[in-house]
Design a protein around this motif. Structure first.
Motif, PDB file in Angstrom:
ATOM      1  N   GLY A   8       0.829  -1.209   0.000  1.00 32.12           N
ATOM      2  CA  GLY A   8       0.000   0.000   0.000  1.00 32.12           C
ATOM      3  C   GLY A   8       0.865   1.261   0.000  1.00 32.12           C
ATOM      4  O   GLY A   8       0.461   2.306   0.494  1.00 32.12           O
ATOM      5  N   PHE A  12      -1.836   7.478   0.988  1.00 29.09           N
ATOM      6  CA  PHE A  12      -1.642   8.699   1.787  1.00 29.09           C
ATOM      7  C   PHE A  12      -0.622   8.498   2.917  1.00 29.09           C
ATOM      8  O   PHE A  12       0.233   9.366   3.150  1.00 29.09           O
ATOM      9  CB  PHE A  12      -3.008   9.128   2.350  1.00 29.09           C
ATOM     10  N   ASN A  33      -1.617  -2.077  -5.760  1.00 25.05           N
ATOM     11  CA  ASN A  33      -2.399  -2.374  -6.976  1.00 25.05           C
ATOM     12  C   ASN A  33      -3.061  -1.112  -7.525  1.00 25.05           C
ATOM     13  O   ASN A  33      -3.880  -1.192  -8.436  1.00 25.05           O
ATOM     14  CB  ASN A  33      -3.454  -3.462  -6.718  1.00 25.05           C
ATOM     15  N   LEU A  34      -2.718   0.031  -6.950  1.00 24.29           N
ATOM     16  CA  LEU A  34      -3.214   1.346  -7.391  1.00 24.29           C
ATOM     17  C   LEU A  34      -4.743   1.443  -7.328  1.00 24.29           C
ATOM     18  O   LEU A  34      -5.347   2.265  -8.026  1.00 24.29           O
ATOM     19  CB  LEU A  34      -2.703   1.687  -8.807  1.00 24.29           C
ATOM     20  N   PHE A  74       0.733  -5.272  -7.902  1.00 19.12           N
ATOM     21  CA  PHE A  74      -0.201  -6.409  -7.847  1.00 19.12           C
ATOM     22  C   PHE A  74      -1.103  -6.284  -6.625  1.00 19.12           C
ATOM     23  O   PHE A  74      -0.881  -5.439  -5.746  1.00 19.12           O
ATOM     24  CB  PHE A  74       0.543  -7.761  -7.886  1.00 19.12           C
ATOM     25  N   PHE A  98      -0.164  -1.407   4.799  1.00 18.24           N
ATOM     26  CA  PHE A  98      -1.145  -0.311   4.679  1.00 18.24           C
ATOM     27  C   PHE A  98      -2.246  -0.686   3.678  1.00 18.24           C
ATOM     28  O   PHE A  98      -3.135   0.116   3.429  1.00 18.24           O
ATOM     29  CB  PHE A  98      -0.488   0.938   4.083  1.00 18.24           C
ATOM     30  N   ALA A  99      -2.145  -1.874   3.043  1.00 20.00           N
ATOM     31  CA  ALA A  99      -2.925  -2.154   1.828  1.00 20.00           C
ATOM     32  C   ALA A  99      -4.357  -2.593   2.129  1.00 20.00           C
ATOM     33  O   ALA A  99      -4.719  -3.750   1.941  1.00 20.00           O
ATOM     34  CB  ALA A  99      -2.198  -3.210   0.993  1.00 20.00           C
ATOM     35  N   GLU A 100      -5.147  -1.633   2.601  1.00 18.66           N
ATOM     36  CA  GLU A 100      -6.553  -1.933   2.884  1.00 18.66           C
ATOM     37  C   GLU A 100      -7.424  -0.766   2.412  1.00 18.66           C
ATOM     38  O   GLU A 100      -6.932   0.336   2.187  1.00 18.66           O
ATOM     39  CB  GLU A 100      -6.739  -2.193   4.382  1.00 18.66           C
ATOM     40  N   ASN A 120     -11.436  -7.417   0.502  1.00 18.31           N
ATOM     41  CA  ASN A 120     -10.098  -6.860   0.259  1.00 18.31           C
ATOM     42  C   ASN A 120      -9.273  -6.859   1.547  1.00 18.31           C
ATOM     43  O   ASN A 120      -8.142  -7.346   1.582  1.00 18.31           O
ATOM     44  CB  ASN A 120     -10.222  -5.428  -0.273  1.00 18.31           C
ATOM     45  N   GLY A 145      -3.475  -0.263  11.956  1.00 21.13           N
ATOM     46  CA  GLY A 145      -4.835  -0.462  12.447  1.00 21.13           C
ATOM     47  C   GLY A 145      -5.424   0.879  12.848  1.00 21.13           C
ATOM     48  O   GLY A 145      -4.927   1.940  12.442  1.00 21.13           O
ATOM     49  N   LYS A 194     -10.978  -4.095  10.669  1.00 15.60           N
ATOM     50  CA  LYS A 194      -9.773  -3.911  11.491  1.00 15.60           C
ATOM     51  C   LYS A 194      -9.851  -4.741  12.769  1.00 15.60           C
ATOM     52  O   LYS A 194      -8.845  -5.230  13.270  1.00 15.60           O
ATOM     53  CB  LYS A 194      -9.596  -2.430  11.830  1.00 15.60           C
ATOM     54  N   VAL A 219      -7.131   9.541  13.560  1.00 15.99           N
ATOM     55  CA  VAL A 219      -7.352  10.217  12.276  1.00 15.99           C
ATOM     56  C   VAL A 219      -6.076  10.991  11.908  1.00 15.99           C
ATOM     57  O   VAL A 219      -5.571  11.776  12.724  1.00 15.99           O
ATOM     58  CB  VAL A 219      -8.515  11.230  12.370  1.00 15.99           C
ATOM     59  N   VAL A 220      -5.583  10.777  10.705  1.00 15.68           N
ATOM     60  CA  VAL A 220      -4.356  11.457  10.287  1.00 15.68           C
ATOM     61  C   VAL A 220      -4.715  12.787   9.632  1.00 15.68           C
ATOM     62  O   VAL A 220      -5.660  12.856   8.844  1.00 15.68           O
ATOM     63  CB  VAL A 220      -3.553  10.586   9.289  1.00 15.68           C
ATOM     64  N   ARG A 237      -0.926  12.624  -1.470  1.00 14.96           N
ATOM     65  CA  ARG A 237      -2.324  12.834  -1.858  1.00 14.96           C
ATOM     66  C   ARG A 237      -3.063  13.589  -0.749  1.00 14.96           C
ATOM     67  O   ARG A 237      -2.678  13.557   0.425  1.00 14.96           O
ATOM     68  CB  ARG A 237      -3.037  11.547  -2.248  1.00 14.96           C
ATOM     69  N   THR A 246     -10.716  13.161   5.464  1.00 18.49           N
ATOM     70  CA  THR A 246     -10.887  13.050   6.921  1.00 18.49           C
ATOM     71  C   THR A 246     -11.107  14.449   7.499  1.00 18.49           C
ATOM     72  O   THR A 246     -10.809  15.463   6.874  1.00 18.49           O
ATOM     73  CB  THR A 246      -9.684  12.341   7.581  1.00 18.49           C
TER      74      THR A 246
HETATM   75  P1  NAD Z   1      -4.952   4.977   1.183  1.00 13.88           P
HETATM   76  O1  NAD Z   1      -6.212   4.456   0.616  1.00 13.88           O
HETATM   77  O2  NAD Z   1      -4.475   6.328   0.786  1.00 13.88           O
HETATM   78  O3  NAD Z   1      -3.749   3.939   0.900  1.00 13.88           O
HETATM   79  C1  NAD Z   1      -3.925   2.550   0.866  1.00 13.88           C
HETATM   80  C2  NAD Z   1      -3.078   2.027  -0.294  1.00 13.88           C
HETATM   81  O4  NAD Z   1      -3.219   0.608  -0.347  1.00 13.88           O
HETATM   82  C3  NAD Z   1      -3.543   2.567  -1.637  1.00 13.88           C
HETATM   83  O5  NAD Z   1      -2.443   3.059  -2.391  1.00 13.88           O
HETATM   84  C4  NAD Z   1      -4.194   1.377  -2.324  1.00 13.88           C
HETATM   85  O6  NAD Z   1      -4.076   1.422  -3.737  1.00 13.88           O
HETATM   86  C5  NAD Z   1      -3.460   0.210  -1.693  1.00 13.88           C
HETATM   87  N1  NAD Z   1      -4.232  -1.048  -1.619  1.00 13.88           N
HETATM   88  C6  NAD Z   1      -5.456  -1.247  -1.080  1.00 13.88           C
HETATM   89  N2  NAD Z   1      -5.818  -2.537  -1.211  1.00 13.88           N
HETATM   90  C7  NAD Z   1      -4.783  -3.161  -1.824  1.00 13.88           C
HETATM   91  C8  NAD Z   1      -4.555  -4.491  -2.241  1.00 13.88           C
HETATM   92  N3  NAD Z   1      -5.479  -5.453  -2.058  1.00 13.88           N
HETATM   93  N4  NAD Z   1      -3.385  -4.803  -2.833  1.00 13.88           N
HETATM   94  C9  NAD Z   1      -2.439  -3.851  -3.040  1.00 13.88           C
HETATM   95  N5  NAD Z   1      -2.597  -2.563  -2.670  1.00 13.88           N
HETATM   96  C10 NAD Z   1      -3.762  -2.223  -2.075  1.00 13.88           C
HETATM   97  O7  NAD Z   1      -5.086   4.877   2.776  1.00 13.88           O
HETATM   98  P2  NAD Z   1      -4.151   5.501   3.902  1.00 13.88           P
HETATM   99  O8  NAD Z   1      -4.816   6.703   4.452  1.00 13.88           O
HETATM  100  O9  NAD Z   1      -2.754   5.580   3.425  1.00 13.88           O
HETATM  101  O10 NAD Z   1      -4.269   4.359   5.005  1.00 13.88           O
HETATM  102  C11 NAD Z   1      -3.315   3.308   5.065  1.00 13.88           C
HETATM  103  C12 NAD Z   1      -3.624   2.415   6.254  1.00 13.88           C
HETATM  104  O11 NAD Z   1      -3.591   3.193   7.441  1.00 13.88           O
HETATM  105  C13 NAD Z   1      -5.022   1.787   6.169  1.00 13.88           C
HETATM  106  O12 NAD Z   1      -4.960   0.435   6.526  1.00 13.88           O
HETATM  107  C14 NAD Z   1      -5.833   2.569   7.177  1.00 13.88           C
HETATM  108  O13 NAD Z   1      -6.806   1.759   7.748  1.00 13.88           O
HETATM  109  C15 NAD Z   1      -4.786   3.006   8.181  1.00 13.88           C
HETATM  110  N6  NAD Z   1      -5.175   4.271   8.840  1.00 13.88           N
HETATM  111  C16 NAD Z   1      -5.341   5.426   8.106  1.00 13.88           C
HETATM  112  C17 NAD Z   1      -5.750   6.601   8.757  1.00 13.88           C
HETATM  113  C18 NAD Z   1      -5.984   7.876   8.011  1.00 13.88           C
HETATM  114  O14 NAD Z   1      -6.496   8.843   8.639  1.00 13.88           O
HETATM  115  N7  NAD Z   1      -5.657   7.984   6.738  1.00 13.88           N
HETATM  116  C19 NAD Z   1      -5.945   6.576  10.144  1.00 13.88           C
HETATM  117  C20 NAD Z   1      -5.776   5.380  10.851  1.00 13.88           C
HETATM  118  C21 NAD Z   1      -5.372   4.228  10.184  1.00 13.88           C
END
Ligand code: NAD
Ligand code: USQ
Length: 419
Positions: A8, A12, A33-34, A74, A98-100, A120, A145, A194, A219-220, A237, A246
């Motif tokens: 991932g 962000f 996997n974008l 992938f 991070f890939a969720e 996913n 998480g 989660k 929250v970030v 991003r 957020t």
């Molecule tokens: P995001 O959606 O910007 O980034 C997630 C990345 O994972 C994306 O680039 C996406 O293309 C990739 N992805 C998703 N599923 C995939 C798969 N099956 N295979 C390959 N790549 C995959 O999200 P983020 O804000 O960067 O969050 C990352 C992690 O941090 C998440 O698990 C989220 O739950 C956790 N988180 C985020 C925040 C927040 O405020 N942004 C806060 C707490 C926790």
């Protein structure tokens, strides 16, 4: 050189973490996997900031620092053998996951979105754990998480870091102490995934002795870090839409373009927050403090402060003169809650918390102003609701049909509007 695989790493949190680790002497490889970029197309709304293609991002990074970051395109949830082969050949010391699918509103849009999010997120996590076991590589898994696993009811205690001591009465009447995972109380399908990740971690750690750190992050907010600021081609991003944006970033962006601040309900919801610069520092600290072989899953609360939503709105309004507007809450959540979260573990590892400060708030506002021409104001109001009744009630302006989209069971997620 220590090796880190970032699942991932285009997202962000993942992109600035990859740069931070590369800058600090790690050999970094990214898997993505974008899908987040594809979701922009589905939602007809992109990042406010002009994020560059992965190859442009990586070539600029190499040009500026001499560091090469490998990219593997992938799907972690689908392409198990690609993942297994990569782990077996690259032999990462750490894997940051991070890939969720991470947006609660997106996970509630329709049954297609619920099922996609569950499939996913749970398959990505289970595939990773199974691949680490099968490869025999002793990688430390660091998972992103959420504080949301604890739920947002008001409890009379400080939220501990993952585990809770409970006492039961034994047959002889003596009290016995047990340490359990803090009871899960998810508030959306996304948050539910989660809480289920946590059980996967518990099991693979118990059975296969996999070393795991689960970061319960708040929250970030913010967008730039020291590394992404180095060049516009590295920009992170910035999501501002009703699904992925957020709350604090949304308010700062709304203020910058003269949109009313969108407070849901009374704004009495208290949430935990962390700046993106602290996120990348925490990820590095977690990598550098792995549990020992045989230790239980290590859980850190990755938060630096808590705020009520209406206080954030007031803060932003005081600085910008923006109007605060209260909306019917599209979510099912307590109107008011208190929240006190421990974060001693990261503090003891040396985290220097960044608190909401004028400078950083101004930076986000300046980014929002700079790119405001890229904002599609139609995407600001949240149209994802938590249940059918809210779909009827929400804002009092739209009908259930008008708010709902029905996704067909196709892998491309084609949808038809129920007009
Ligand atoms: P995001 O959606 O910007 O980034 C997630 C990345 O994972 C994306 O680039 C996406 O293309 C990739 N992805 C998703 N599923 C995939 C798969 N099956 N295979 C390959 N790549 C995959 O999200 P983020 O804000 O960067 O969050 C990352 C992690 O941090 C998440 O698990 C989220 O739950 C956790 N988180 C985020 C925040 C927040 O405020 N942004 C806060 C707490 C926790
Ligand atoms: N909110 C508003 N107005 C808005 C947007 C949100 O009042 O315009 C409110 C929401 O109702 C909620 C709070 O602000 O009470 C936080 O919402 P959010 O969208 O900022 O955050 P959330 O949905 O909780 O999800 C985000 C990330 C998720 C992460 C989570 C951490 O998208 O990946 O897990 O923050 S936590 O909140 O600790 O669960």
């Amino acid at each position: 050189m220590k090796k880190v695989l970032i699942l991932g790493g285009d997202g962000f949190c993942g992109w600035p973490s990859a740069l931070h680790l590369s800058k600090n002497g790690y050999d970094v490889a990214i898997v993505d996997n974008l899908v987040r970029r594809k979701t922009d197309i589905e939602l007809e709304c992109g990042s406010l900031t002009p994020i560059q293609s992965m190859s442009r991002r990586l070539s600029k990074w190499q040009e500026l620092t001499g560091q090469k970051i490998a990219f593997h395109y992938f799907d972690v949830a689908e392409n198990y053998h690609r993942l297994l082969t990569l782990i077996a050949e690259y032999k990462p010391d750490s894997i940051v996951h991070f890939a969720e699918q991470r947006a609660a509103p997106y996970s509630m849009k329709s049954s297609w979105h619920k099922r996609y999010t569950v499939s996913n997120n749970l398959n990505a996590t289970n595939n990773l754990l199974a691949a680490v076991v099968e490869s025999g590589v002793n990688s430390h898994i660091v998972h992103l998480g959420t504080t949301g696993v604890y739920g947002y009811g008001t409890v009379q205690q400080v939220i501990p870091e993952g585990y809770l001591s409970v006492y039961t009465k034994g047959q002889n009447g003596d009290l016995e102490e047990h340490e359990i995972l803090y009871p899960a109380a998810p508030g959306s399908i996304y948050h539910m995934t989660k809480t289920q990740d946590a059980l996967c971690f518990y099991y693979y750690n118990k059975n296969d002795k996999i070393r795991i750190t689960d970061l319960h992050q708040g929250v970030v907010w913010g967008t730039e870090t020291e590394e992404t600021r180095m060049d516009e081609a590295l920009i992170n991003r910035f999501d501002y839409d009703g699904d992925y944006g957020t709350v604090l970033n949304r308010f700062l962006m709304q203020a910058a373009i003269g949109h009313p601040l969108t407070v849901y309900g009374t704004g009495g919801q208290t949430r935990a927050f962390i700046h993106i610069q602290n996120t990348v520092q925490c990820v590095k600290l977690a990598i550098e403090s792995p549990p020992k072989h045989g230790d239980k899953v290590q859980i850190f609360n990755q938060v630096t402060e808590t705020h009520k939503v209406r206080e954030l709105a007031q803060l932003v309004a005081n600085k910008s003169g923006a109007e605060i507007r209260f909306f019917d809450n599209p979510r099912t959540e307590d109107a008011e809650n208190e929240l006190i979260v421990r974060n001693d573990k990261f503090l003891s590892l040396g985290l220097n918390p960044i608190h909401l400060k004028d400078g950083l708030l101004a930076e986000v506002t300046n980014i929002a102003k700079k790119y405001q021409h890229r904002c599609d104001t139609k995407s600001i109001i949240c149209t994802s609701v938590w249940d059918a009744k809210k779909a009827v009630d929400y804002t009092g302006k739209k009908t259930a049909e008008g708010l709902q989209q029905t996704y067909q069971d196709s892998p491309t997620g084609d949808f038809t509007e129920m007009a």
